[in-house]
Design a protein around this motif. Structure first.
Motif, short mmCIF file in Angstrom:
data_model
loop_
_atom_site.label_atom_id
_atom_site.label_comp_id
_atom_site.label_asym_id
_atom_site.label_seq_id
_atom_site.Cartn_x
_atom_site.Cartn_y
_atom_site.Cartn_z
N GLU A 117 0.83 -1.21 0.00
CA GLU A 117 0.00 0.00 0.00
C GLU A 117 0.87 1.26 0.00
OE1 GLU A 117 -3.31 0.08 -0.19
OE2 GLU A 117 -3.35 -2.12 -0.32
N GLN A 120 2.26 2.47 -3.37
CA GLN A 120 1.31 3.10 -4.28
C GLN A 120 1.31 4.62 -4.12
OE1 GLN A 120 -2.55 1.27 -3.90
NE2 GLN A 120 -1.80 -0.77 -4.42
N SER A 121 1.54 5.09 -2.89
CA SER A 121 1.58 6.52 -2.63
C SER A 121 2.97 7.11 -2.77
CB SER A 121 1.05 6.81 -1.21
OG SER A 121 -0.29 6.42 -1.07
N PRO A 123 5.92 5.84 -4.73
CA PRO A 123 6.54 4.85 -5.62
C PRO A 123 8.05 4.97 -5.74
CG PRO A 123 5.40 6.56 -6.88
CD PRO A 123 5.01 6.75 -5.44
#
Length: 303
Positions: A117, A120-121, A123
């Motif tokens: 997770e 994703q924020s 990278p």
């Protein structure tokens, strides 16, 4: 020549004037007055102890000393611009670094979901992970070798801050064919003949388990210790002993019926997990996001 460090403002004025050859143009480029540029050049010449410019009317040109200084100044300013560019890059969304420490258990059962997770924020964030036991994580934090540690709550260290995530309960795990599983409770009269399978004898968890049994007046004599949760679960499944683990590390096996969870006794053995960091540090956006994701992922881990 003085050993004092050059003033950056003086070097910027020198560089602009050397390139443009005009106080007026240098002042315009730097958004300063001509007198401010003139003052900066005068201060720099006084510091180096020689003239840096020849003045001819409104134009100026470098002296031999000025030409020599210019080569060094341009290198200095280029390094400063590169440093600033690197810092700007780190401050952009998704960049930076995150140095993590975590117990082996956390590395296996918590971190994969959290980091999936997190990536994703962020990278382009460079992540490093230093796995190790409770004592090692504390040492790494105190020596500023990691930023955050996913670990059991530190005991007495006042230098560490701790964000609680969840509290678990250590329980017996047995095979569904074990007599305790069939009875639905621990049979105290058979306890002495059982082999307990425990996690790593050097670990903080082993010490907690040992202290628990000592307090209960039960000698911890007949046991095996392993450094892998998966290995403990496999030995329990084939009936080679009774595991002492937190149910969240065997959630799948308990749900499928491959293992059965039973309480240690009337008194519970609880542990508190969380994220620790050096007290006084202000967490970055990436670090705060990591902590928040840990809280989300472990929502149903509490006993």
């Amino acid at each position: 020549m003085s050993n004092a460090v050059f003033d950056t403002r003086h070097l910027l004025a020198f560089s602009a004037l050397a390139r443009l050859g005009s106080f007026t143009q240098a002042a315009q480029e730097l958004f300063l007055t001509q007198s401010a540029v003139s003052h900066a050049i005068k201060a720099l010449e006084e510091q180096v102890g020689c003239r840096l410019f020849e003045r001819a009317g409104r134009s100026v040109s470098l002296t031999h000393a000025g030409e020599q200084l210019q080569r060094s100044v341009e290198k200095i300013l280029a390094e400063m611009r590169a440093a600033r560019s690197g810092l700007d890059e780190l401050s952009r969304w998704g960049h930076g670094r995150l140095r993590l420490g975590a117990s082996t258990t956390a590395c296996q059962y918590i971190l994969p979901t959290v980091l999936r997770e997190f990536k994703q924020s962020f990278p382009k964030c460079v992540i490093s992970i230093d796995p190790g036991d409770h004592a090692r994580q504390t040492e790494l934090l105190l020596n500023n070798r990691i930023d955050l540690a996913l670990m059991l709550e530190p005991e007495t260290t006042k230098e560490l801050a701790f964000v609680p995530l969840f509290t678990d309960e250590m329980r017996y795990l047995v095979s569904p064919t074990h007599s305790w599983a069939r009875a639905g409770h621990v049979q105290r009269d058979t306890f002495a003949s059982e082999t307990l399978i425990l996690y790593n004898q050097t670990s903080y968890t082993f010490r907690l388990v040992k202290e628990y049994f000592q307090t209960e007046g039960v000698p911890l004599a007949n046991f095996l210790e392993l450094g892998s949760m998966d290995a403990i679960k496999e030995l329990v499944k084939i009936g080679l002993g009774v595991g002492v683990l937190a149910p969240w590390v065997a959630k799948g096996e308990i749900a499928s019926g491959a293992l059965v969870s039973l309480p240690l006794g009337r008194r519970k053995l609880r542990r508190r997990w969380g994220v620790a960091y050096h007290k006084g540090r202000r967490l970055s956006l990436g670090e705060e996001t990591f902590v928040g994701l840990c809280q989300t992922v472990t929502t149903d881990f509490s006993a």
